[in-house]
Scaffold this motif. Structure first.
Motif, PDB file in Angstrom:
ATOM      1  N   LEU A 232       1.062  -1.022  -0.204  1.00  0.00           N
ATOM      2  CA  LEU A 232       0.265  -0.266  -0.009  1.00  0.00           C
ATOM      3  C   LEU A 232       1.057   1.678   0.134  1.00  0.00           C
ATOM      4  N   GLY A 233       2.423   1.236   0.587  1.00  0.00           N
ATOM      5  CA  GLY A 233       2.894   2.016   1.082  1.00  0.00           C
ATOM      6  C   GLY A 233       3.700   2.688  -0.854  1.00  0.00           C
ATOM      7  N   ARG A 234       3.293   1.799  -1.730  1.00  0.00           N
ATOM      8  CA  ARG A 234       3.629   2.328  -2.890  1.00  0.00           C
ATOM      9  C   ARG A 234       2.691   2.638  -4.109  1.00  0.00           C
ATOM     10  N   SER A 235       1.760   3.131  -3.346  1.00  0.00           N
ATOM     11  CA  SER A 235       0.205   3.376  -3.894  1.00  0.00           C
ATOM     12  C   SER A 235       0.610   4.662  -4.866  1.00  0.00           C
ATOM     13  N   ALA A 236       0.110   5.006  -5.981  1.00  0.00           N
ATOM     14  CA  ALA A 236      -0.489   6.227  -6.046  1.00  0.00           C
ATOM     15  C   ALA A 236      -1.424   6.812  -5.564  1.00  0.00           C
ATOM     16  N   GLU A 237      -1.558   8.203  -6.022  1.00  0.00           N
ATOM     17  CA  GLU A 237      -2.734   9.061  -5.118  1.00  0.00           C
ATOM     18  C   GLU A 237      -4.201   8.311  -5.608  1.00  0.00           C
TER      19      GLU A 237
END
Length: 518
Positions: free
Chosen positions: A201-206
């Motif tokens: 989830l920390g890699r996700s875009a806005e």
């Protein structure tokens, strides 16, 4: 590693609704357990072209994939399969068991293929079923080294008692995507998140980053270091839980790391920091005053008054008074109160709440000796909570340590136990820790290699040293997979061996205590 923001994701940025155009999107799904299948099933329903890549597949899921219209590739994943490369996925959705170091994850990064977890996909399609006002369910996010599952269940139970349609889901066992697609719909999804899920989830875009109503990290201690590679990476993954929180960032006042996470978090303007611990609460906190659990956060006059939630005495009657369980109750109450659940509903929900098996569960009492199954204590932090609840116990310890050093736990609690019974294929780390920090404690080892014999020998040894007034505590501080199928299997075998030893004369205790701090 690259983030999704670094890749050309024009089409993916538009995929923020169940009703967006997902048709024909090439998606590789990594893993085919309950989470992987929920991902494949969701994407197939959306009309995407799905290739599932897995080392092994349960027959049930393998049989269902062609039915839902997905393809399966099954085989070794120590190298990237040619079929995955030729498929040329536009996005990869990985099950949380795939660590950052996995060859396929590294390939996706190097190839610039966006990488999602199931939580990001669930957030993007959260509007499949909406509330009467047309909005999707609110999300409440829960993580921590220990206490996650108990707190998730507690919070959902409180919300339901308060009149909300709430569903516990995520790492607790029900995939978030299954809850999102439930035709009955919900007001709130109470989502338990592992550090693995949070790393993705920390890699996700806005476009794919959840905006939770409330969030909590219950505590932080060494765990899963072999997956993340370092404690710092593990901590950073946990901190993602607070990102974009709108109303309440709940943190543990007794754990400075969680407070720093809140202070550093990028939240929605107006979100409040809500503390909890077992001490007297300040304004905007939850705590305990003269044996009464109180809320000093969600009331108008929080400077000079508090709302009573329940009492420690009432919790003791329900088997919920262990200190770490009380802390979980305070955290869950803060999450529920952020959604306007009345204090009376919280109190009534606790009267009937019971903890899951294998969480400081009393499995037998005979001749003054209490036998406790806390097999869920799979790391030192959880075991420390159990040992604090049962000082002077005969401690059953050991198993797969997952790269975690057990020395601090033994230094803190080891000298106070009556005896230690060490299990596990590799017992050397536990033995060495006792030799350094608690050399006077009797140390007994179970060297039986056969899983069928381990717990019978444990119980035999424990019965030989325990006296009236003692507790025999299975709190391994380690994972179970070196000798057992799961922590549940380990606990069940312990309980069966206890009952076999005690026979019909056993006075079974309540099966309702939990240290989880999951």
């Amino acid at each position: 590693m690259t983030n999704e923001q670094d890749a050309p994701t024009t089409r993916l940025d538009a995929l923020t609704s169940w009703h967006a155009d997902w048709k024909g999107l090439r998606v590789a799904v990594l893993g085919l357990s309950v989470t992987g299948f929920s991902v494949a099933d969701t994407l197939a329903e959306l009309g995407a072209e799905v290739l599932v890549v897995t080392e092994s597949a349960a027959e049930e899921y393998a049989r269902l994939l062609p039915v839902i219209g997905a393809r399966l590739w099954e085989g070794p994943l120590d190298v990237v399969p040619d079929e995955l490369v030729s498929f040329a996925p536009e996005v990869v959705v990985a099950s949380p068991g795939f660590p950052p170091s996995h060859p396929v994850i590294r390939w996706a990064d190097e190839a610039g293929v966006p990488l999602w977890g199931d939580i990001e996909l669930a957030w993007r399609v959260r509007d499949k079923v909406v509330r009467p006002d047309g909005s999707p369910a609110a999300w409440v996010l829960i993580t921590g080294t220990n206490g996650k599952t108990t707190t998730t269940r507690l919070a959902a139970t409180m919300m339901v008692e308060g009149g909300l349609r709430a569903a516990p889901c995520g790492n607790i066992g029900v995939p978030v995507l299954d809850a999102v697609r439930d035709p009955a719909g919900f007001d709130v999804l109470v989502v338990e998140l592992s550090s693995h899920q949070l790393w993705y989830l920390g890699r996700s875009a806005e476009a794919g980053a959840p905006v939770p109503h409330a969030s909590v990290c219950l505590n932080l201690a060494d765990d899963h270091l072999e997956w993340h590679g370092s404690f710092e990476a593990y901590r950073d993954a946990k901190a993602v839980v607070y990102r974009n929180t709108r109303v309440a960032c709940v943190y543990n006042k007794s754990d400075a790391a969680t407070q720093r996470m809140v202070e550093d978090a990028d939240v929605v303007e107006g979100a409040r920091a809500i503390g909890f611990d077992l001490g007297v609460p300040g304004p905007s906190d939850f705590g305990v005053v003269d044996g009464i659990l109180v809320d000093r956060a969600f009331l108008d006059d929080r400077r000079t008054s508090a709302l009573e939630l329940t009492t420690v005495a009432d919790l003791a009657e329900a088997g919920l008074a262990a200190p770490h369980v009380v802390a979980n109750i305070l955290a869950a109450s803060a999450l529920a109160r952020s959604l306007d659940v009345p204090p009376a509903a919280i109190r009534s929900s606790l009267a009937s709440f019971r903890l899951d098996p294998h969480r400081i569960e009393v499995v037998g009492v005979a001749d003054g000796v209490t036998w406790v199954d806390d097999s869920k204590a799979t790391n030192p932090h959880a075991a420390a909570s159990s040992l604090a609840a049962y000082p002077g116990a005969v401690w059953v310890v050991g198993g797969l340590l997952k790269g975690v050093d057990i020395s601090d736990l033994v230094a803190q609690h080891g000298a106070r136990v009556r005896a230690a019974i060490v299990i596990g294929v590799d017992r050397s780390a536990v033995r060495d820790a006792f030799e350094r920090h608690a050399p006077a404690v009797p140390l007994l080892e179970v060297d039986d290699a056969d899983t069928e014999d381990v717990m019978a020998r444990v119980v035999e040894l424990a019965a030989g040293v325990a006296v009236a007034g003692d507790t025999v505590l299975l709190a391994p501080a380690a994972a179970s997979f070196d000798q057992f199928r799961s922590y549940g299997d380990r606990g069940e075998r312990f309980a069966a061996a206890v009952r076999e030893r005690l026979g019909k004369g056993t006075e079974d205790g309540p099966h309702d205590d939990d240290p989880e701090g999951r």
